[in-house]
Design a protein around this motif. Structure first.
Motif, PDB file in Angstrom:
ATOM      1  N   ALA A  86      35.141  27.004 -10.485  1.00 50.82           N
ATOM      2  CA  ALA A  86      35.900  27.377  -9.291  1.00 50.82           C
ATOM      3  C   ALA A  86      35.880  28.893  -9.194  1.00 50.82           C
ATOM      4  N   THR A  87      35.916  29.414  -7.982  1.00 59.69           N
ATOM      5  CA  THR A  87      35.980  30.862  -7.808  1.00 59.69           C
ATOM      6  C   THR A  87      37.443  31.317  -7.751  1.00 59.69           C
ATOM      7  N   ILE A  88      37.666  32.622  -7.881  1.00 64.82           N
ATOM      8  CA  ILE A  88      39.020  33.163  -7.841  1.00 64.82           C
ATOM      9  C   ILE A  88      39.195  34.047  -6.607  1.00 64.82           C
ATOM     10  N   ASP A  89      40.417  34.053  -6.096  1.00 64.41           N
ATOM     11  CA  ASP A  89      40.800  34.842  -4.927  1.00 64.41           C
ATOM     12  C   ASP A  89      41.572  36.056  -5.432  1.00 64.41           C
ATOM     13  N   ILE A  90      40.888  37.173  -5.603  1.00 63.94           N
ATOM     14  CA  ILE A  90      41.507  38.344  -6.217  1.00 63.94           C
ATOM     15  C   ILE A  90      42.650  38.913  -5.381  1.00 63.94           C
ATOM     16  N   PRO A  91      42.499  39.114  -4.062  1.00 66.16           N
ATOM     17  CA  PRO A  91      43.634  39.656  -3.290  1.00 66.16           C
ATOM     18  C   PRO A  91      44.863  38.757  -3.322  1.00 66.16           C
ATOM     19  N   ASN A  92      44.670  37.454  -3.438  1.00 64.69           N
ATOM     20  CA  ASN A  92      45.813  36.546  -3.489  1.00 64.69           C
ATOM     21  C   ASN A  92      46.484  36.571  -4.863  1.00 64.69           C
ATOM     22  N   ALA A  97      45.386  44.865  -6.360  1.00 61.60           N
ATOM     23  CA  ALA A  97      44.084  45.189  -6.945  1.00 61.60           C
ATOM     24  C   ALA A  97      43.210  45.986  -5.982  1.00 61.60           C
ATOM     25  N   THR A  98      42.557  46.987  -6.523  1.00 60.36           N
ATOM     26  CA  THR A  98      41.584  47.758  -5.754  1.00 60.36           C
ATOM     27  C   THR A  98      40.161  47.521  -6.267  1.00 60.36           C
ATOM     28  N   GLY A  99      40.004  46.521  -7.101  1.00 66.79           N
ATOM     29  CA  GLY A  99      38.703  46.188  -7.649  1.00 66.79           C
ATOM     30  C   GLY A  99      38.879  45.387  -8.926  1.00 66.79           C
ATOM     31  N   PHE A 100      37.781  45.210  -9.656  1.00 68.83           N
ATOM     32  CA  PHE A 100      37.851  44.455 -10.907  1.00 68.83           C
ATOM     33  C   PHE A 100      36.727  44.869 -11.833  1.00 68.83           C
ATOM     34  N   TYR A 101      36.954  44.594 -13.127  1.00 69.53           N
ATOM     35  CA  TYR A 101      35.930  44.760 -14.152  1.00 69.53           C
ATOM     36  C   TYR A 101      35.617  43.394 -14.745  1.00 69.53           C
ATOM     37  N   LEU A 102      34.342  43.050 -14.778  1.00 67.11           N
ATOM     38  CA  LEU A 102      33.874  41.799 -15.366  1.00 67.11           C
ATOM     39  C   LEU A 102      33.076  42.146 -16.616  1.00 67.11           C
ATOM     40  N   THR A 103      33.519  41.629 -17.764  1.00 66.89           N
ATOM     41  CA  THR A 103      32.915  42.000 -19.047  1.00 66.89           C
ATOM     42  C   THR A 103      32.340  40.788 -19.754  1.00 66.89           C
ATOM     43  N   PHE A 104      31.117  40.942 -20.259  1.00 64.83           N
ATOM     44  CA  PHE A 104      30.429  39.918 -21.044  1.00 64.83           C
ATOM     45  C   PHE A 104      30.241  40.448 -22.463  1.00 64.83           C
ATOM     46  N   GLY A 196      31.733  46.773 -12.801  1.00 63.89           N
ATOM     47  CA  GLY A 196      32.897  47.048 -11.968  1.00 63.89           C
ATOM     48  C   GLY A 196      32.541  46.975 -10.499  1.00 63.89           C
ATOM     49  N   LEU A 197      33.403  46.358  -9.694  1.00 58.13           N
ATOM     50  CA  LEU A 197      33.263  46.353  -8.239  1.00 58.13           C
ATOM     51  C   LEU A 197      34.594  46.781  -7.640  1.00 58.13           C
ATOM     52  N   PHE A 198      34.552  47.632  -6.582  1.00 57.63           N
ATOM     53  CA  PHE A 198      35.761  48.261  -6.074  1.00 57.63           C
ATOM     54  C   PHE A 198      35.836  48.170  -4.554  1.00 57.63           C
ATOM     55  N   ASP A 199      37.079  48.263  -4.038  1.00 57.21           N
ATOM     56  CA  ASP A 199      37.278  48.006  -2.613  1.00 57.21           C
ATOM     57  C   ASP A 199      36.783  49.126  -1.707  1.00 57.21           C
ATOM     58  N   ASN A 200      36.287  50.221  -2.271  1.00 57.14           N
ATOM     59  CA  ASN A 200      35.609  51.230  -1.453  1.00 57.14           C
ATOM     60  C   ASN A 200      34.100  50.995  -1.429  1.00 57.14           C
ATOM     61  N   ASP A 201      33.706  49.776  -1.823  1.00 57.02           N
ATOM     62  CA  ASP A 201      32.304  49.327  -1.804  1.00 57.02           C
ATOM     63  C   ASP A 201      31.415  50.120  -2.754  1.00 57.02           C
ATOM     64  N   THR A 202      31.979  50.502  -3.885  1.00 54.10           N
ATOM     65  CA  THR A 202      31.194  51.107  -4.945  1.00 54.10           C
ATOM     66  C   THR A 202      31.178  50.191  -6.158  1.00 54.10           C
ATOM     67  N   THR A 223      25.462  45.984   4.459  1.00 55.47           N
ATOM     68  CA  THR A 223      24.797  45.105   5.423  1.00 55.47           C
ATOM     69  C   THR A 223      24.445  43.760   4.777  1.00 55.47           C
ATOM     70  N   ILE A 224      24.421  43.731   3.449  1.00 60.10           N
ATOM     71  CA  ILE A 224      24.210  42.470   2.728  1.00 60.10           C
ATOM     72  C   ILE A 224      25.558  41.794   2.522  1.00 60.10           C
ATOM     73  N   PHE A 225      26.490  42.473   1.866  1.00 60.11           N
ATOM     74  CA  PHE A 225      27.894  42.079   1.826  1.00 60.11           C
ATOM     75  C   PHE A 225      28.708  43.236   1.273  1.00 60.11           C
ATOM     76  N   SER A 226      29.981  43.277   1.647  1.00 62.29           N
ATOM     77  CA  SER A 226      30.913  44.293   1.162  1.00 62.29           C
ATOM     78  C   SER A 226      31.845  43.683   0.128  1.00 62.29           C
ATOM     79  N   TYR A 227      32.641  44.533  -0.502  1.00 64.25           N
ATOM     80  CA  TYR A 227      33.648  44.041  -1.440  1.00 64.25           C
ATOM     81  C   TYR A 227      34.590  43.069  -0.737  1.00 64.25           C
ATOM     82  N   ALA A 228      35.019  43.419   0.465  1.00 62.90           N
ATOM     83  CA  ALA A 228      35.962  42.564   1.203  1.00 62.90           C
ATOM     84  C   ALA A 228      35.369  41.194   1.518  1.00 62.90           C
TER      85      ALA A 228
END
Length: 283
Positions: A86-92, A97-104, A196-202, A223-228
């Motif tokens: 299942a996917t997660i809804d970060i803003p909810n 949150a202004t972004g997230f870090y995904l670590t492996f 890391g992915l952030f809401d300023n699209d960096t 143009t492919i997709f944004s953080y939002a």
């Protein structure tokens, strides 16, 4: 009630101001939220479960959820890995949150990463249609939106960030990393990778344990997709392809949000200025 002189004394000593700062700290979101924390040891984790994703080609492949061991089948095109069910809804789940870090956290691999074929070794996120499926069309390079690190691949290149739209043949972009590619041996000895992915699209990418660690930032192609576009529908993904009967052992996958820049820090600067001013006026 306080006398005027008593109030001035308290302000001068920082007592009331310190209390204001403490209340502000309690009221403001200053801590990250852990939305995924999964150790591949058979125990329950935080967030959605992981599952095997594979194209099912060749024989002998598997993705073991209790050991984290990914094993490709006995052919170059065999692809095995893990994704979330299942996917997660970060803003909810974390409105601040202004972004997230995904670590492996990777214990080891037997693959020669620099010579992997096909779609190679990928760590990243998937979103949208197909992001939680388990078959060939659900591989990161197929139906889902995807963004992540390609360690080695004859299809796309080595040592790069890859962003792609849904469906094969859709818009995609590769960003070559400027650091020197790590050695095969350092990959094989184990490492930790953080995206890391952030809401300023960096985005940011970093690692530990490699012969040359990753440490770079960049921008999404919006143009492919944004953080939002993907923040309310994020899943973690890792897979190995391109060398028959190779293994990758994943110890742990975590996703932690980035808290908004706290007004507490700004307030703290203001309080420090006021206290300094009070002390100056006493002189």
């Amino acid at each position: 009630m306080f006398s005027r002189n008593r109030f001035r004394s308290l302000c001068t000593n920082g007592t009331i101001l310190a209390s204001v700062v403490t209340l502000a700290a309690l009221a403001l979101p200053t801590h990250a939220a852990t939305l995924i924390d999964y150790e591949f040891d058979g125990s329950a984790g935080t967030g959605p479960d992981f599952q095997q994703v594979t194209n099912g080609l060749n024989t002998g492949g598997s993705s073991n959820l209790t050991t984290g061991l990914i094993t490709t089948g006995n052919g170059v095109n065999s692809n095995y890995g893990f994704n979330n069910d299942a996917t997660i809804d970060i803003p909810n789940l974390d409105p601040s949150a202004t972004g997230f870090y995904l670590t492996f956290e990777v214990a080891a691999t037997t693959a020669n990463v620099s010579s992997l074929g096909a779609n190679g070794l990928f760590f990243g996120i998937v979103s949208g249609a197909g992001a939680t499926g388990t078959g060939a069309t659900n591989l990161w390079n197929q139906d889902p939106l995807a963004f992540g690190f390609v360690a080695g691949s004859t299809s796309f290149g080595d040592h790069l960030m890859r962003q792609k739209a849904a469906l094969v043949g859709g818009s995609a972009e590769s960003t070559a990393l400027t650091t020197t590619a790590p050695s095969n041996l350092s990959y094989q000895d184990g490492f930790t990778f953080t995206l890391g992915l952030f809401d300023n699209d960096t985005w940011s990418v970093s690692s530990t344990g490699l012969s040359t660690n990753l440490n770079q930032t960049g921008s999404l192609n919006t143009t492919i997709f944004s953080y939002a576009d993907i923040a309310d529908d994020v899943g973690a993904y890792v897979s190995l392809q391109g060398q028959g009967s190779s293994t990758l052992t994943v110890d742990r996958i975590t996703l932690v949000t980035v808290p908004e820049p706290s007004a507490f820090a700004i307030l703290g600067l203001g309080v420090a200025s006021l206290v300094g001013l009070a002390r100056f006026r006493r002189r």
